[in-house]
Design an enzyme around this catalytic site. Structure first.
Site, short mmCIF file in Angstrom:
data_model
loop_
_atom_site.label_atom_id
_atom_site.label_comp_id
_atom_site.label_asym_id
_atom_site.label_seq_id
_atom_site.Cartn_x
_atom_site.Cartn_y
_atom_site.Cartn_z
N SER A 18 0.50 -1.38 -0.03
CA SER A 18 -0.16 -0.25 -0.07
C SER A 18 1.13 0.82 0.19
O SER A 18 0.35 2.45 -0.65
CB SER A 18 -0.87 -0.03 1.25
OG SER A 18 -1.95 -0.44 1.19
N THR A 64 -6.02 -3.57 7.11
CA THR A 64 -5.98 -4.63 6.96
C THR A 64 -6.18 -5.72 7.56
O THR A 64 -6.35 -5.46 8.51
CB THR A 64 -5.07 -5.21 5.59
OG1 THR A 64 -4.98 -6.24 5.07
CG2 THR A 64 -3.54 -4.81 6.19
N LYS A 68 -9.91 -5.41 10.05
CA LYS A 68 -11.55 -5.72 9.78
C LYS A 68 -12.76 -5.06 10.16
O LYS A 68 -13.24 -5.03 10.14
CB LYS A 68 -11.46 -6.13 8.55
CG LYS A 68 -9.59 -5.47 7.01
CD LYS A 68 -10.45 -6.08 5.71
CE LYS A 68 -8.95 -5.80 5.00
NZ LYS A 68 -9.51 -6.13 2.79
N GLY A 132 -15.70 -16.42 4.87
CA GLY A 132 -15.65 -15.38 5.76
C GLY A 132 -15.69 -13.96 5.38
O GLY A 132 -16.49 -13.58 4.47
N ALA A 134 -13.33 -11.95 3.69
CA ALA A 134 -13.62 -11.39 2.37
C ALA A 134 -13.91 -12.05 1.58
O ALA A 134 -14.98 -11.38 0.79
CB ALA A 134 -12.56 -12.47 1.98
N TYR A 220 -2.67 -13.28 -4.10
CA TYR A 220 -2.37 -12.75 -5.84
C TYR A 220 -0.61 -13.30 -5.02
O TYR A 220 -0.48 -13.08 -3.75
CB TYR A 220 -1.87 -11.65 -5.78
CG TYR A 220 -1.54 -10.29 -4.82
CD1 TYR A 220 -2.78 -10.37 -4.28
CD2 TYR A 220 -0.19 -10.33 -4.81
CE1 TYR A 220 -1.95 -8.86 -2.81
CE2 TYR A 220 0.20 -9.48 -3.32
CZ TYR A 220 -0.70 -8.48 -2.91
OH TYR A 220 -0.55 -7.61 -1.74
N GLY A 242 -5.63 -11.78 -7.43
CA GLY A 242 -5.82 -10.62 -6.50
C GLY A 242 -5.08 -9.62 -6.83
O GLY A 242 -5.11 -7.90 -5.51
P1 ATR Z 1 -11.30 -13.76 5.50
O1 ATR Z 1 -11.35 -12.43 6.02
O2 ATR Z 1 -9.90 -14.58 4.70
O3 ATR Z 1 -11.84 -14.34 4.71
P2 ATR Z 1 -11.85 -15.62 7.64
O4 ATR Z 1 -13.41 -15.24 7.63
O5 ATR Z 1 -10.78 -16.34 8.43
O6 ATR Z 1 -10.94 -15.03 6.76
O7 ATR Z 1 -12.11 -17.39 6.37
C1 ATR Z 1 -11.84 -18.13 6.19
C2 ATR Z 1 -12.47 -18.69 4.61
O8 ATR Z 1 -11.93 -19.37 4.01
C3 ATR Z 1 -13.87 -19.54 5.22
O9 ATR Z 1 -15.07 -19.45 4.58
C4 ATR Z 1 -12.92 -20.85 5.64
O10 ATR Z 1 -14.02 -21.65 5.41
P3 ATR Z 1 -14.50 -22.32 6.23
O11 ATR Z 1 -15.96 -21.36 6.78
O12 ATR Z 1 -15.14 -23.57 6.33
O13 ATR Z 1 -13.75 -22.26 7.80
C5 ATR Z 1 -12.54 -21.11 4.16
N1 ATR Z 1 -11.62 -22.08 3.71
C6 ATR Z 1 -9.77 -21.80 4.45
N2 ATR Z 1 -9.56 -22.80 4.30
C7 ATR Z 1 -10.18 -23.89 3.46
C8 ATR Z 1 -9.96 -24.94 3.13
N3 ATR Z 1 -8.51 -25.16 3.20
N4 ATR Z 1 -11.13 -25.25 2.02
C9 ATR Z 1 -11.87 -24.57 2.25
N5 ATR Z 1 -12.22 -23.78 2.27
C10 ATR Z 1 -10.74 -23.05 3.05
#
Ligand code: ATR
Length: 276
Positions: A18, A64, A68, A132, A134, A220, A242
């Site tokens: 950034s 970040t 957030k 999640g 994002a 990315y 990204g």
């Molecule tokens: P972010 O802020 O990056 O979205 P988060 O809120 O912790 O982080 O969400 C992580 C997301 O990645 C979730 O949708 C998670 O799935 P779960 O809700 O089942 O935990 C998903 N995720 C993380 N590792 C994964 C994997 N190996 N395969 C599929 N989904 C995954």
């Protein structure tokens, strides 16, 4: 002459692009500003934000990972898109000292898809992987672009359904688990899971991909992300990562702070060259 101060706060933060991005924007638009990184620990996030705005006269802050949602709770008021996203990535101090929280991630993704890659969302079938923070941040902007259908698929199915309920009044969307995607294919697949961080890929069936499918990974990296490589191996037409979204969300923040919209194309090119 005193200049305006900006910063990005996160943990980790030393890798952040950034500062470079905002200095490119400043140079391009003929403005002088400072933009630094702030490393915060979980329990001193609020203290660091208050210090930046009150003692350092900060004019704007990007937020970040992992803050957030903390920023969403901390600000005095929020834009509608930040309210719905459940997360704030841009803070704009108001004249009365109150802090306004916005979220430019979704518009950043949409600008990258539509402006930079000339992809049409309207009437397309979109698959969004992840439920999640994002994923949540990009659902409303995606629905605003009027896809034929948006399916949110997540490893933990209940979380996908939760998100679908929050956004159901804004467009056509469904929620499901990965195994329910068998026999369906999509025009665009967006990976908003954190799986790439662990060099994993969401366990979706390869039948979701055709030779017309475009894949977009919010992560990315110098080489193809594991998800993008998997999509290519299974016949996807094109894959994008990204980096463009990162620059576009920054451009939107710059616009909110400075009321000038920077050009992003050259900045994306510069970052690509740096990482080559
Ligand atoms: P972010 O802020 O990056 O979205 P988060 O809120 O912790 O982080 O969400 C992580 C997301 O990645 C979730 O949708 C998670 O799935 P779960 O809700 O089942 O935990 C998903 N995720 C993380 N590792 C994964 C994997 N190996 N395969 C599929 N989904 C995954």
């Amino acid at each position: 002459m005193s200049i305006d101060h900006y910063a990005v706060i996160g943990n980790p933060i030393s890798h952040s692009k950034s500062p470079d991005i905002h200095q490119y924007f400043a140079k391009q638009t003929g403005q002088s500003l400072s933009y630094k990184t702030i490393l915060a620990e979980k329990n001193d996030f609020k203290k660091m934000v208050d210090d930046f705005f009150m003692n350092q006269q900060g004019k704007g802050l990007n937020v970040t990972v992992p803050f957030k949602e903390d920023a969403w709770n901390l600000v005095d008021k929020k834009t509608q898109r930040a309210e719905l996203a459940g997360a704030v990535n841009t803070i704009i101090p108001q004249r009365d000292g109150r802090l306004l929280g916005d979220n430019t991630d979704g518009i950043g993704l949409l600008n990258d898809l539509m402006k930079n890659y000339h992809l049409q969302i309207k009437q397309k079938n979109i698959l969004l992987l992840g439920a999640g923070g994002a994923a949540r941040g990009i659902i409303k902007p995606l629905l605003d672009a009027e896809p034929a259908l948006l399916i949110i698929a997540n490893r933990t199915v209940s979380k996908a359904h939760q998100l679908a309920r929050i956004f159901e009044s804004f467009g056509r969307l469904n929620a499901c688990g990965f195994d329910e995607l068998e026999h369906q294919s999509f025009d665009i697949i967006i990976n908003a899971t954190a799986s790439s961080l662990n060099k994993q890929i969401p366990a979706i069936p390869a039948s979701t991909i055709t030779n017309e499918t475009v894949a977009y990974d919010l992560m990315y990296s110098k080489i193809n992300t594991p998800f993008n490589q998997w999509c290519l191996d299974n016949g996807a037409k094109q894959v994008f990562d990204g980096l463009g979204m990162l620059v576009e969300q920054a451009a939107e923040a710059f616009y909110l702070w400075r009321n000038v919209r920077p050009e992003t194309h050259d900045v994306i090119e510069k970052l690509l060259q740096q990482s080559a």
